[in-house]
Design a protein around this motif. Sequence first.
Motif, short mmCIF file in Angstrom:
data_model
loop_
_atom_site.label_atom_id
_atom_site.label_comp_id
_atom_site.label_asym_id
_atom_site.label_seq_id
_atom_site.Cartn_x
_atom_site.Cartn_y
_atom_site.Cartn_z
N ALA A 1 35.74 47.16 49.87
CA ALA A 1 37.13 47.82 49.55
C ALA A 1 37.38 47.78 48.56
N LEU A 2 38.16 48.40 48.33
CA LEU A 2 39.22 47.70 46.79
C LEU A 2 40.02 47.39 47.50
N LEU A 3 40.83 45.80 46.75
CA LEU A 3 42.36 45.88 46.90
C LEU A 3 43.52 45.36 45.76
N LEU A 4 44.27 46.94 45.86
CA LEU A 4 44.51 46.67 44.20
C LEU A 4 45.50 46.11 44.46
N LEU A 5 46.06 44.82 43.54
CA LEU A 5 47.52 44.43 43.63
C LEU A 5 47.64 43.85 42.12
N GLY A 6 49.03 43.57 42.34
CA GLY A 6 50.13 43.81 41.19
C GLY A 6 51.12 43.81 41.31
N VAL A 7 51.99 43.48 40.70
CA VAL A 7 53.10 43.40 40.75
C VAL A 7 53.76 44.70 40.92
N PRO A 8 55.19 45.78 41.04
CA PRO A 8 55.85 46.56 41.40
C PRO A 8 55.83 46.81 39.83
N GLY A 9 55.09 48.57 39.13
CA GLY A 9 55.05 49.18 38.13
C GLY A 9 53.31 49.07 37.76
N THR A 10 52.97 48.39 37.84
CA THR A 10 51.45 48.54 37.23
C THR A 10 50.40 49.10 37.52
N ALA A 11 51.13 50.81 38.19
CA ALA A 11 50.28 51.35 38.25
C ALA A 11 49.00 51.52 39.54
N LYS A 12 49.54 50.63 40.01
CA LYS A 12 48.53 50.83 41.34
C LYS A 12 48.66 51.93 41.80
N THR A 13 49.00 52.40 41.97
CA THR A 13 49.24 53.79 43.00
C THR A 13 48.72 54.93 42.21
N TRP A 14 48.90 55.00 41.07
CA TRP A 14 48.72 55.43 39.74
C TRP A 14 47.05 55.48 39.51
N VAL A 15 46.63 54.73 39.41
CA VAL A 15 45.00 53.82 39.53
C VAL A 15 44.30 54.89 40.82
N SER A 16 44.95 54.20 42.04
CA SER A 16 44.04 54.44 43.31
C SER A 16 43.82 55.83 43.35
N GLU A 17 44.87 56.63 43.09
CA GLU A 17 45.19 58.52 43.28
C GLU A 17 44.02 59.14 42.47
N HIS A 18 44.35 58.74 40.77
CA HIS A 18 42.81 59.40 40.22
C HIS A 18 41.40 58.65 40.01
N LEU A 19 41.57 57.24 41.07
CA LEU A 19 39.90 56.48 41.06
C LEU A 19 39.49 58.03 42.62
N ALA A 20 40.07 58.36 43.57
CA ALA A 20 40.05 58.39 44.65
C ALA A 20 39.62 60.49 44.01
N ALA A 21 41.07 61.22 43.08
CA ALA A 21 40.32 62.72 42.70
C ALA A 21 38.87 62.30 41.73
N ALA A 22 38.79 61.59 41.19
CA ALA A 22 37.45 61.68 40.37
C ALA A 22 36.20 61.30 41.33
N ILE A 23 36.37 60.78 42.14
CA ILE A 23 35.08 60.10 42.95
C ILE A 23 34.84 61.35 43.85
N SER A 24 36.28 61.40 44.89
CA SER A 24 35.96 62.62 46.02
C SER A 24 36.81 63.50 45.50
N GLY A 25 36.67 63.94 44.48
CA GLY A 25 37.57 65.65 44.05
C GLY A 25 38.90 65.66 45.47
N ASP A 26 39.59 64.59 45.81
CA ASP A 26 40.03 64.83 47.00
C ASP A 26 41.67 63.68 46.98
N SER A 27 42.68 63.50 46.15
CA SER A 27 43.32 61.88 45.92
C SER A 27 44.01 62.39 47.58
N THR A 28 44.67 63.15 48.54
CA THR A 28 45.31 63.62 49.77
C THR A 28 45.40 62.49 51.09
#
Length: 366
Positions: free
Chosen positions: A83-110
Motif C-alpha cells: 500500500a502507499l502512504l503519502l506523508l507530508g506537512v499540511p498543504g503538500t497536495a497529499k489529498t490531491w495526488v491521492s485523488e488523481h492517482l485513484a482516478a487515473a488507475i481505477s477511474g473512480d476516486s470516490t
Amino acid sequence: MTSTEMTAEVLRAHAEEAFAGELAALAAQDERPRPARWRLSPWAVATYLLGGELPDGTVITPKYVGPRRIVEVAITTLATDRALLLLGVPGTAKTWVSEHLAAAISGDSTLLVQGTAGTAEEAVRYGWNYAQLLANGPSREALVPSPVLRAMADGKIARVEELTRIPADVQDSLITVLSEKTLPIPELNGETQAVRGFNLIATANDRDRGVNELSSALRRRFNTVVLPLPATLDEEVEIVTRRVGQLGRALELPELPGGAQEIRRVVTVFRELRDGVTTDGRTKVKTPTGTLSTAEAISVVTAGLALAAHFGDGVLRAGEVAAGVLGAVVRDPVADQVVWREYVEGVLRERDGWQDFYRAARELSE
C-alpha cells in the motif's frame, strides 16, 4: 440532464469527471502494459499527473508540480502488493495526488474513508443494515460494505485520508486487509478476498494536533512517499496560479488584472514566514504557529478574486489579498500578532514596489 450537464452543475467534480477528456485521450494512445484492472499504464498515469503532450497534440495539464521520481515511486508502489502512504506537512497536495492517482488507475476516486478521531471500525471494514439484520438475520444483503471492502471486491484503489487521525485500534483493522488481502466476516462465517487491481492509498501528516502514531505492524504494510513543499518560489507560484485558475472557473469568477503580481506577493510572504528568512537571505524573521501551506495560499488568492470581482473595481489589488494573508498568519492572537507586525514593519515597509501591500497590511494590523 446529461452526465456532462450534471458535472458542470456540481461545485467540485471528481477528478475522473473533471479531466475525463484527458483520461480518455491517454487511454486511446496508451499502448504500454497495464497492471490488472488499471485503466492506464504506469507511464500514462505519470503523464496524467505531471503533464505532457501526446503524439496527436493533446495537451495533458499537470496535476502535480514536483519531482518526477516521487510520482514514479508512488505509481509503481500501487502496481505491487504494497500500500502507499503519502506523508507530508499540511498543504503538500497529499489529498490531491491521492485523488488523481485513484482516478487515473481505477477511474473512480470516490472509494474514500475520511479519517477523524470519531472514525469507527465500520468505516474501514463493514456495517449492517439493521432493518434487514433484524428481519432476516445476518446475510450478504444486510451487510453494508465500507469503501475499502468495495475496492477489494471490485479491484480498485481505496483511499484513506488523514490515517493518523483515526484511533489506533481502528487503524490496525487494516493490517489483515493489507497483509493477507482478505477481510474476514465472522458473522457470515466467510470473508471477502481482494481481487487483482486492489490497493490502498493513505495520507497523513505529522504536524497537526490529534495525531495517532501508526503501529510498527501497520507501517510495515506501507511504502511511504514524502511529498515535499515546493522547492522554489517560481514552482509554488506556478502551483497557486494553476489551482486558482481552476477554482476561479469552477466558481465562475472573472479573470482579473493584477492576479500574477498578487499571487507572487502572497507566495513570497508565505515562504518567508515559513522559512524564517527573506528570499534574499539577508533578514531573519520569526515564524508563526501556522503552517502557511500552498493550499492556504490558494485559498487566500481565491478569496481575493471574489472580493475584487464582487466588491472591488475588477482589478486584484493588495487590499483584497492582505486580509486573507493576515487571517492565515495570525492563528494565535498573541504570539502570531507579534510575528506579523514585526514582519510588516521590518520587511515589507522597506521593500521596493510593495508600498501598497505594506499600507494594506498595516491598516489591517491596527
